[in-house]
Scaffold this active site. Structure first.
Site, PDB file in Angstrom:
ATOM      1  N   GLU A   1      -1.933   0.170   4.212  1.00 43.85           N
ATOM      2  CA  GLU A   1      -1.436   0.691   2.940  1.00 43.85           C
ATOM      3  C   GLU A   1      -0.479   1.863   3.116  1.00 43.85           C
ATOM      4  O   GLU A   1       0.580   1.911   2.482  1.00 43.85           O
ATOM      5  CB  GLU A   1      -2.603   1.114   2.037  1.00 43.85           C
ATOM      6  CG  GLU A   1      -3.471  -0.017   1.541  1.00 43.85           C
ATOM      7  CD  GLU A   1      -4.607  -0.352   2.492  1.00 43.85           C
ATOM      8  OE1 GLU A   1      -5.412  -1.230   2.152  1.00 43.85           O
ATOM      9  OE2 GLU A   1      -4.677   0.271   3.577  1.00 43.85           O
TER      10      GLU A   1
ATOM     11  N   SER B   1      -4.512 -11.798  -4.276  1.00 43.56           N
ATOM     12  CA  SER B   1      -5.267 -11.050  -5.284  1.00 43.56           C
ATOM     13  C   SER B   1      -4.353 -10.204  -6.156  1.00 43.56           C
ATOM     14  O   SER B   1      -4.557 -10.084  -7.362  1.00 43.56           O
ATOM     15  CB  SER B   1      -6.305 -10.153  -4.607  1.00 43.56           C
ATOM     16  OG  SER B   1      -7.324 -10.916  -4.002  1.00 43.56           O
TER      17      SER B   1
ATOM     18  N   HIS C   1       6.555  27.130  18.682  1.00 40.30           N
ATOM     19  CA  HIS C   1       6.595  25.987  17.758  1.00 40.30           C
ATOM     20  C   HIS C   1       7.024  26.404  16.358  1.00 40.30           C
ATOM     21  O   HIS C   1       7.985  25.860  15.817  1.00 40.30           O
ATOM     22  CB  HIS C   1       5.226  25.305  17.690  1.00 40.30           C
ATOM     23  CG  HIS C   1       5.096  24.350  16.533  1.00 40.30           C
ATOM     24  ND1 HIS C   1       5.571  23.061  16.587  1.00 40.30           N
ATOM     25  CD2 HIS C   1       4.569  24.501  15.287  1.00 40.30           C
ATOM     26  CE1 HIS C   1       5.341  22.457  15.428  1.00 40.30           C
ATOM     27  NE2 HIS C   1       4.734  23.311  14.623  1.00 40.30           N
TER      28      HIS C   1
ATOM     29  N   ARG D   1      -2.162  -8.828 -13.913  1.00 35.76           N
ATOM     30  CA  ARG D   1      -1.688  -9.085 -12.545  1.00 35.76           C
ATOM     31  C   ARG D   1      -0.962 -10.430 -12.478  1.00 35.76           C
ATOM     32  O   ARG D   1       0.016 -10.579 -11.748  1.00 35.76           O
ATOM     33  CB  ARG D   1      -2.840  -9.037 -11.545  1.00 35.76           C
ATOM     34  CG  ARG D   1      -3.916 -10.085 -11.763  1.00 35.76           C
ATOM     35  CD  ARG D   1      -4.901 -10.137 -10.612  1.00 35.76           C
ATOM     36  NE  ARG D   1      -5.988 -11.075 -10.885  1.00 35.76           N
ATOM     37  CZ  ARG D   1      -6.816 -11.539  -9.969  1.00 35.76           C
ATOM     38  NH1 ARG D   1      -6.697 -11.153  -8.709  1.00 35.76           N
ATOM     39  NH2 ARG D   1      -7.787 -12.384 -10.286  1.00 35.76           N
TER      40      ARG D   1
ATOM     41  N   ASP E   1       4.686  14.587  19.208  1.00 38.06           N
ATOM     42  CA  ASP E   1       3.277  14.298  19.471  1.00 38.06           C
ATOM     43  C   ASP E   1       2.472  14.225  18.182  1.00 38.06           C
ATOM     44  O   ASP E   1       1.561  13.403  18.052  1.00 38.06           O
ATOM     45  CB  ASP E   1       2.685  15.378  20.389  1.00 38.06           C
ATOM     46  CG  ASP E   1       3.259  15.321  21.795  1.00 38.06           C
ATOM     47  OD1 ASP E   1       3.177  14.255  22.419  1.00 38.06           O
ATOM     48  OD2 ASP E   1       3.785  16.341  22.267  1.00 38.06           O
ATOM     49  N   GLY E   2       2.799  15.087  17.219  1.00 36.37           N
ATOM     50  CA  GLY E   2       2.071  15.076  15.954  1.00 36.37           C
ATOM     51  C   GLY E   2       2.255  13.771  15.209  1.00 36.37           C
ATOM     52  O   GLY E   2       1.301  13.223  14.642  1.00 36.37           O
TER      53      GLY E   2
ATOM     54  N   HIS F   1      -6.410  -4.602 -10.151  1.00 29.21           N
ATOM     55  CA  HIS F   1      -7.825  -4.232 -10.175  1.00 29.21           C
ATOM     56  C   HIS F   1      -7.940  -2.767 -10.587  1.00 29.21           C
ATOM     57  O   HIS F   1      -8.442  -1.918  -9.861  1.00 29.21           O
ATOM     58  CB  HIS F   1      -8.487  -4.494  -8.817  1.00 29.21           C
ATOM     59  CG  HIS F   1      -8.474  -5.943  -8.407  1.00 29.21           C
ATOM     60  ND1 HIS F   1      -7.310  -6.653  -8.236  1.00 29.21           N
ATOM     61  CD2 HIS F   1      -9.487  -6.806  -8.141  1.00 29.21           C
ATOM     62  CE1 HIS F   1      -7.604  -7.905  -7.884  1.00 29.21           C
ATOM     63  NE2 HIS F   1      -8.922  -8.031  -7.829  1.00 29.21           N
TER      64      HIS F   1
END
EC number: 2.2.1.1
Length: 741
Positions: free
Chosen positions: A488, A461, A340, A434, A233-234, A539
């Site tokens: 991300e 980008s 738990h 970049r 569930d976590g 960036h």
């Protein structure tokens, strides 16, 4: 939904751990392939890990063991299954009790599904945990690790002996408090922070789907394994799980099967207090096949039928919701949050033994259970032998593909690969790092068969598109551009799974440097678990300009420099960018971050791939005797500023050394003699300049030096204006140099 009808084991012979009669491998020559044994090329072992011997099986032994394995499975009855399941439960109970620390609830509830996976379904070789075509298992709910340790122990893995179980969670133990791939052979990935494991599992499944699409042939299925994961569930509550499960559905990862431990208990109490969504409906909307096992405590046939159904679904991942009772068998603590994260206590352990009819001493494995599980060692060796023979035939027919796959499995890079890296001269046009990074990415993709990656919806980008390849999608999994979308955190953890699948898989992922805040948890696990992911972070400073302080990283360089086992690169031009990539490719147990500029930068005289590999090196110096009047230290876009300041100081008669500090961590690895040659202790007049936090720079500039940087947030304006307002200029460096010298 899974059928509730009763199935015998002989009716559910879907176990890939059983060698097939009449297999072509029986007549194929044995392939002596040491690099595939996971020994010499084992990617994810620390130096203290023991080397596991390879097991060879003759043709005759293979036939005998295959027959014995089938007979054993067909004769397996409910009694031995129940006894095995209770063995798992009590190994977990006893280990937690002895350690006075741990989480017994999940192992007690999930023991049935764990038993069926390891004893009846998964294919693996206990004596070579790194056999390439094994099934992968991930315990995303890592706190319940005693479930996996008990299973590894029963299955015959050398990494988990009885003494290891007795040293659970202790100093020097091979079975730590959460699963760690670098400590325990048989553990695929490092889990603990909830949600990371399911994300890693998606990465493992991506790797399998990609490699199968590239290397399998109509007459040779050389890549064929499943990824199984247990999450709780976590994990479901964590946002990362939704990110990655969305992608798994989109990509159609049919060999990913997730078991959702639906026990309705969280640390604070019943999940009703904070988690009431319809998980099954959500997963269906994400493109998953969903099955519900209503009795996960004793419904063994229901679990078996669910797995069989899941394996029949080829075009989408499957979530099997297994309703369990946390702490099953404990008369007073089952179905309670109290079981738990702490031991049952002596009285409740005794009550549980009585309740489940378990008369044995702590850590005891009954002889009939040992005998039942002992078949996995010969079966696993036979499976690997069969696969090696299959690969030998594959190599004869498809030599080029076999060479690429071998490189991916072993991590042995093609000879001369580094010659593909571009080099630059001061006459080369100025460009953003970049853009220079994209040149390197595309050059590497041509020569490294396991090089793949993508961006979190910023490929145009971040400049990360591999131009010679298409997109990895459900129907084109052979391609190498991964489209992660705006995810991300999930992106980072998926790449961890890809990297930990095979040593020669080299994933990269990209976003704006400031958004590493959204993926830091995955990056930390990458460093901890020795997953050599390459992070392409563009960036990288106030130099991005008008987007303002929400997008301008300030503290990020310092924070990653504080993180163990990660390389933080900030290259100044093309040569340093190529140097950073060379190191990143070679350092397969250490992730690398490349902080790259949006703005154009000149190709500087004195920079080099070799210098960047040392972390810090001399770019220019007009002094003699290793004693300049002042040393200027720059990184990235500010190295140009240091060079300009040096020219001004030289006009005034100063002797000036300019040092590029591409990567602190690599510099720290150099010898004392080398570091003295770059930063001589006799020269205390030092100035550093970096468009970020000055935190940590005192280590290099010393008490008498000065660090120029930004210790507040940035601003929205054109980049040149911001640099001037924050004092990140050649004039400021000249003034500081005069002040300290």
């Amino acid at each position: 939904m899974a059928s509730s009808s009763s199935l015998t084991l002989s009716q559910v012979i879907f176990s890939p751990s059983l060698p097939r009669h009449g297999s072509s491998s029986s007549s194929s020559p044995s392939l002596s392939f040491s690099t595939f044994s996971g020994l010499k090329s084992t990617p994810f072992t620390s130096s203290h890990r023991r080397i596991l011997p390879s097991t060879t099986v003759t043709k005759q032994q293979f036939s005998v063991r295959a027959s014995a394995a089938v007979e054993t499975l067909e004769k397996t009855d409910a009694a031995i299954v129940e006894k095995s399941v209770n063995t798992i439960r009590f190994l977990a109970i006893d280990a937690v009790e002895k350690a006075n620390s741990g989480h017994p609830g999940l192992p007690m509830g999930c023991a049935p599904m764990g038993h069926i996976l390891y004893d009846e379904v998964m294919k693996y070789n206990p004596k070579n945990p790194y056999w390439f075509n094994r099934d992968r298992f991930v315990l995303s709910a890592g706190h319940g690790c005693m479930l996996q340790y008990a299973l590894l122990h029963l299955a015959g893995y050398d990494s988990v002996q009885e003494d290891d179980l007795k040293s659970f969670r202790q100093w020097g133990s091979r079975i730590p408090g959460h699963p760690e791939n670098f400590e325990t052979p048989g553990v695929e990935v490092t889990t603990g922070p909830l949600g990371q494991g399911i994300a890693n599992a998606v990465g493992l499944a991506v790797a399998e789907k990609h490699l199968a699409a590239r290397f399998n042939k109509p007459d040779a299925e050389i890549v064929d394994h499943y990824t199984y994961v247990i999450l709780g569930d976590g994990c479901q509550m964590e946002g990362i799980s939704n990110e990655v499960c969305s992608l798994a559905g989109h990509w159609g990862l049919g060999k990913l099967i997730a078991f959702y431990d639906d026990n309705h208990i969280s640390i604070d109490g019943d999940t009703e207090i904070a988690f009431t969504e319809d998980v099954s409906a959500r997963f269906e909307s994400l493109g998953w096949h969903v099955i519900w096992v209503k009795n996960g405590n004793t419904g063994y046939d229901e679990i078996r039928a669910a797995i069989k159904e899941a394996k029949a679904v080829k075009d989408k991942p499957t979530m099997i919701k297994v309703t369990t009772t946390i702490g099953f068998g404990s008369p007073n603590k089952a179905n309670s949050y109290s079981v738990h994260g702490s031991g049952l206590g002596a009285k409740e352990v005794e009550a549980t033994r009585n309740n489940l009819g378990w008369p044995y001493e702590p850590f005891h494995v009954p002889e009939d259970v040992k005998s039942h599980w002992s078949r996995h060692t010969p079966e696993g060796a036979a499976l690997e032998t069969e696969w090696n023979a299959k690969f030998a035939e594959y190599e004869k027919k498809y030599a080029e593909e076999a060479a690429d796959l071998k490189s991916i499995i072993t991590g042995e890079l093609p000879a001369g690969w580094e010659k593909a890296l571009p080099t630059y001269t001061p006459e080369s046009p100025a460009d953003a790092t970049r853009n220079l990074s994209q040149q390197n990415l595309n050059a590497l993709a041509k020569v490294l068969p396991g090089f793949l990656g993508g961006s979190a919806d910023l490929a145009s980008s971040n400049m990360t598109l591999l131009k010679m390849f298409g997109d990895f999608q459900k129907n084109t999994p052979e391609e190498r551009n991964l489209r992660f979308g705006v995810r991300e955190h999930g992106m980072g953890a998926i790449c961890n799974g890809i990297a930990l699948h095979s040593l020669g898989l080299i994933p990269y992922c990209a976003t704006f440097f400031v958004f590493t805040d959204y993926m830091r948890g995955a990056m930390r696990i990458s460093a901890l678990s020795e997953a050599g992911v390459i992070y392409v972070m563009t960036h990288d400073s106030i130099g991005l300009g008008e987007d303002g302080p929400t997008h301008q990283p300030i503290e990020h360089l310092a924070s990653f420099r504080a993180m163990p086992n990660i390389l933080m690169f900030r290259p100044a031009d093309g040569n340093e960018t190529a140097g950073a990539y060379k190191v990143a490719v070679l350092k397969r147990k250490t992730p690398s971050i490349l902080a790259l500029s949006r703005q154009k930068l000149p190709q500087l005289a004195g920079t080099s791939i070799e210098g960047a590999a040392k972390g810090g090196y001399i770019v220019s110096d007009n002094s003699s005797g290793n004693k300049p009047d002042v040393i200027l230290i720059g990184t990235g876009s500010e190295l140009e500023i240091a060079v300009k300041a040096a020219e001004e100081l030289k006009k005034e008669g100063k002797t000036v050394r300019v040092v590029s500090f591409v990567c602190w961590e690599l510099y720290d690895e150099q010898s004392a003699e080398y570091k003295e040659s770059v930063l001589p202790s006799s020269v205390t007049a030092r100035v550093s300049i970096e468009a970020g936090s000055t935190f940590g720079w005192q280590k290099f500039v010393g008490d008498k030096g000065k660090a120029i940087g930004i210790d507040g947030f940035g601003a929205s304006a054109p980049a040149d204006k911001i640099y001037k307002e924050f004092g990140i200029t050649a004039e400021a460096v000249v003034a500081a140099a005069k002040q300290v010298s």
